[in-house]
Design an enzyme around this catalytic site. Structure first.
Site, short mmCIF file in Angstrom:
data_model
loop_
_atom_site.label_atom_id
_atom_site.label_comp_id
_atom_site.label_asym_id
_atom_site.label_seq_id
_atom_site.Cartn_x
_atom_site.Cartn_y
_atom_site.Cartn_z
N SER A 95 19.77 -43.87 61.93
CA SER A 95 18.55 -44.69 61.78
C SER A 95 17.62 -44.26 62.91
CB SER A 95 18.88 -46.18 61.91
OG SER A 95 19.82 -46.57 60.94
N LYS A 170 13.92 -47.78 56.84
CA LYS A 170 15.11 -48.34 57.49
C LYS A 170 14.74 -49.25 58.66
CE LYS A 170 19.35 -48.82 58.93
NZ LYS A 170 20.40 -49.55 58.23
N LYS A 239 17.14 -51.10 69.05
CA LYS A 239 16.50 -49.79 68.87
C LYS A 239 15.73 -49.72 67.55
CE LYS A 239 19.03 -47.19 66.70
NZ LYS A 239 19.32 -46.82 65.31
P1 NDP Z 1 28.23 -45.84 67.36
O1 NDP Z 1 27.65 -46.25 68.64
O2 NDP Z 1 29.49 -46.46 66.87
O3 NDP Z 1 28.46 -44.24 67.34
C1 NDP Z 1 27.50 -43.36 67.81
C2 NDP Z 1 27.94 -41.93 67.60
O4 NDP Z 1 26.97 -41.07 68.20
C3 NDP Z 1 29.28 -41.59 68.26
O5 NDP Z 1 29.88 -40.56 67.53
C4 NDP Z 1 28.82 -41.08 69.62
O6 NDP Z 1 29.75 -40.20 70.24
C5 NDP Z 1 27.60 -40.30 69.24
N1 NDP Z 1 26.66 -40.14 70.36
C6 NDP Z 1 26.10 -41.11 71.12
N2 NDP Z 1 25.25 -40.58 72.02
C7 NDP Z 1 25.29 -39.24 71.83
C8 NDP Z 1 24.65 -38.15 72.45
N3 NDP Z 1 23.77 -38.31 73.45
N4 NDP Z 1 24.94 -36.90 72.02
C9 NDP Z 1 25.82 -36.71 71.02
N5 NDP Z 1 26.45 -37.69 70.38
C10 NDP Z 1 26.19 -38.95 70.79
O7 NDP Z 1 27.05 -46.02 66.30
P2 NDP Z 1 27.16 -46.28 64.72
O8 NDP Z 1 28.11 -45.32 64.12
O9 NDP Z 1 27.33 -47.74 64.47
O10 NDP Z 1 25.67 -45.92 64.27
C11 NDP Z 1 25.22 -44.57 64.07
C12 NDP Z 1 23.84 -44.66 63.40
O11 NDP Z 1 23.97 -45.35 62.15
C13 NDP Z 1 22.82 -45.46 64.23
O12 NDP Z 1 21.54 -44.90 64.08
C14 NDP Z 1 22.88 -46.85 63.60
O13 NDP Z 1 21.67 -47.58 63.82
C15 NDP Z 1 23.12 -46.49 62.14
N6 NDP Z 1 23.77 -47.52 61.33
C16 NDP Z 1 24.91 -48.18 61.74
C17 NDP Z 1 25.48 -49.17 60.93
C18 NDP Z 1 26.72 -49.92 61.32
O14 NDP Z 1 27.08 -50.87 60.60
N7 NDP Z 1 27.42 -49.58 62.40
C19 NDP Z 1 24.86 -49.54 59.63
C20 NDP Z 1 23.74 -48.71 59.25
C21 NDP Z 1 23.21 -47.77 60.08
P3 NDP Z 1 30.90 -40.74 71.23
O15 NDP Z 1 32.11 -40.93 70.36
O16 NDP Z 1 31.04 -39.65 72.23
O17 NDP Z 1 30.41 -42.04 71.85
#
Ligand code: NDP
Length: 295
Positions: A95, A170, A239
């Site tokens: 998102s 979104k 965010k």
């Molecule tokens: P999480 O915080 O659970 O996971 C984030 C992911 O991004 C992890 O794999 C993390 O790696 C990685 N990451 C974070 N920072 C960096 C960076 N600087 N460089 C590389 N990788 C990075 O988030 P979600 O999975 O919940 O959400 C992901 C996206 O989906 C977001 O945009 C969120 O708004 C959207 N979303 C989430 C929903 C939900 O229900 N959770 C629903 C709909 C949309 P690491 O394992 O190293 O931390």
């Protein structure tokens, strides 16, 4: 067919679990152990770098917190862009920020690489069930090319406009969730103090026109039950509403509702921290009112 997936977080992981059943899938995650665990459990290949994951993949998915993280993953000799071949299609499930997505799409297009912003809605439960709603911005031909892969984890998949349009929709959509969470926290604690039990209040609201997904599902399943699961971080909703606020400003729209919910989210985020779930906002209403919404 080979594909790649980068970002095995709360929602990325269950999405990748669908893709691995259809594709020869390479995965990469900032914390490498998560990619290793996923690969062991599913038969995917864990890549050492983003570049390695993309190498030889026609279709690459990213699912990161926000667009700046995608930009940083794209950069550098071991970055994603270095591994993307001309003709490849990058589908960003993050998102993210519409303006940044337009910039990325234009930059990649100069190398013959296609880009779609394709954020999802439906939560981790929808990701596990493969029933997400997916709103896609970008060129129609790229959308048609991505569609069969999106169908492995999505139910309603809509091409909503050019690059950035998916991210714009979104952000506004999630602003509506935020408004509902705050409104129900305020409303239900008010009613509890006024002598109306939360379960009774919701039974009425959910059979009347004030209902929402938050009133029908999130509050009963997470607050009234006392379960408070952590599936979508409050930090991410904060965010999203920041993105909606910036978008309204860019479009010259006066948006007092978005401004207010954004300010409230900043405060709640500061009070509850990085790991709190978005529904935990209602804990703050409970504390302030001195009531617990259970039953
Ligand atoms: P999480 O915080 O659970 O996971 C984030 C992911 O991004 C992890 O794999 C993390 O790696 C990685 N990451 C974070 N920072 C960096 C960076 N600087 N460089 C590389 N990788 C990075 O988030 P979600 O999975 O919940 O959400 C992901 C996206 O989906 C977001 O945009 C969120 O708004 C959207 N979303 C989430 C929903 C939900 O229900 N959770 C629903 C709909 C949309 P690491 O394992 O190293 O931390």
């Amino acid at each position: 067919m080979r594909a790649a997936f980068l970002g095995l977080g709360a929602i990325g992981r269950p999405i990748a679990a669908h893709l691995v059943q259809q594709f020869d899938l390479a995965v990469w995650n900032r914390t490498a152990s998560r990619a290793g665990d996923f690969a062991r459990e599913t038969g995917a290949t864990a890549a050492r770098t983003a570049r390695e994951a993309a190498y030889g993949s026609d279709l690459v998915f990213t699912c990161l917190p926000n667009s700046p993280e995608l930009e940083s993953v794209l950069e550098g000799p071991d970055g994603l862009e270095a591994g993307l071949a001309p003709g490849a299609l990058l589908v960003d499930l993050t998102s993210g920020i519409p303006a940044v997505s337009r910039r990325i799409a234009a930059r990649l297009a100069r190398k013959g690489i296609h880009f779609l912003d394709a954020p999802v809605s439906g939560g981790t439960a929808g990701a596990e069930a493969g029933t997400l709603t997916i709103m896609v911005g970008g060129e129609a031909a790229a959308f048609e090319r991505a569609r069969p892969a999106l169908e492995t984890f999505g139910k309603r998949i809509v091409h909503v406009g050019p690059a950035g349009a998916g991210h714009a929709l979104k952000a506004v959509h999630n602003m509506l969730i935020a408004v509902n969470v705050f409104a129900l926290g305020e409303g239900l604690t008010t009613l509890a103090k006024a002598g109306v039990a939360p379960r009774t209040a919701l039974d009425v609201i959910n059979h009347a026109n004030g209902r929402s997904f938050v009133s029908e599902r999130l509050v009963p399943e997470r607050v009234l039950s006392g379960a408070w699961p952590r599936t979508f971080r409050l930090a991410l909703l904060d965010k999203d509403v920041d993105i909606a606020r910036a978008l309204a400003a860019e479009e010259g729209i006066e948006a007092p509702m978005i401004d207010t919910v954004s300010r409230l989210l900043h405060q709640a985020h500061a009070a509850l921290g990085e790991e709190a779930d978005h529904v935990e906002v209602i804990r703050l209403h409970e504390r302030q009112a001195g009531v617990e919404l259970r039953g």
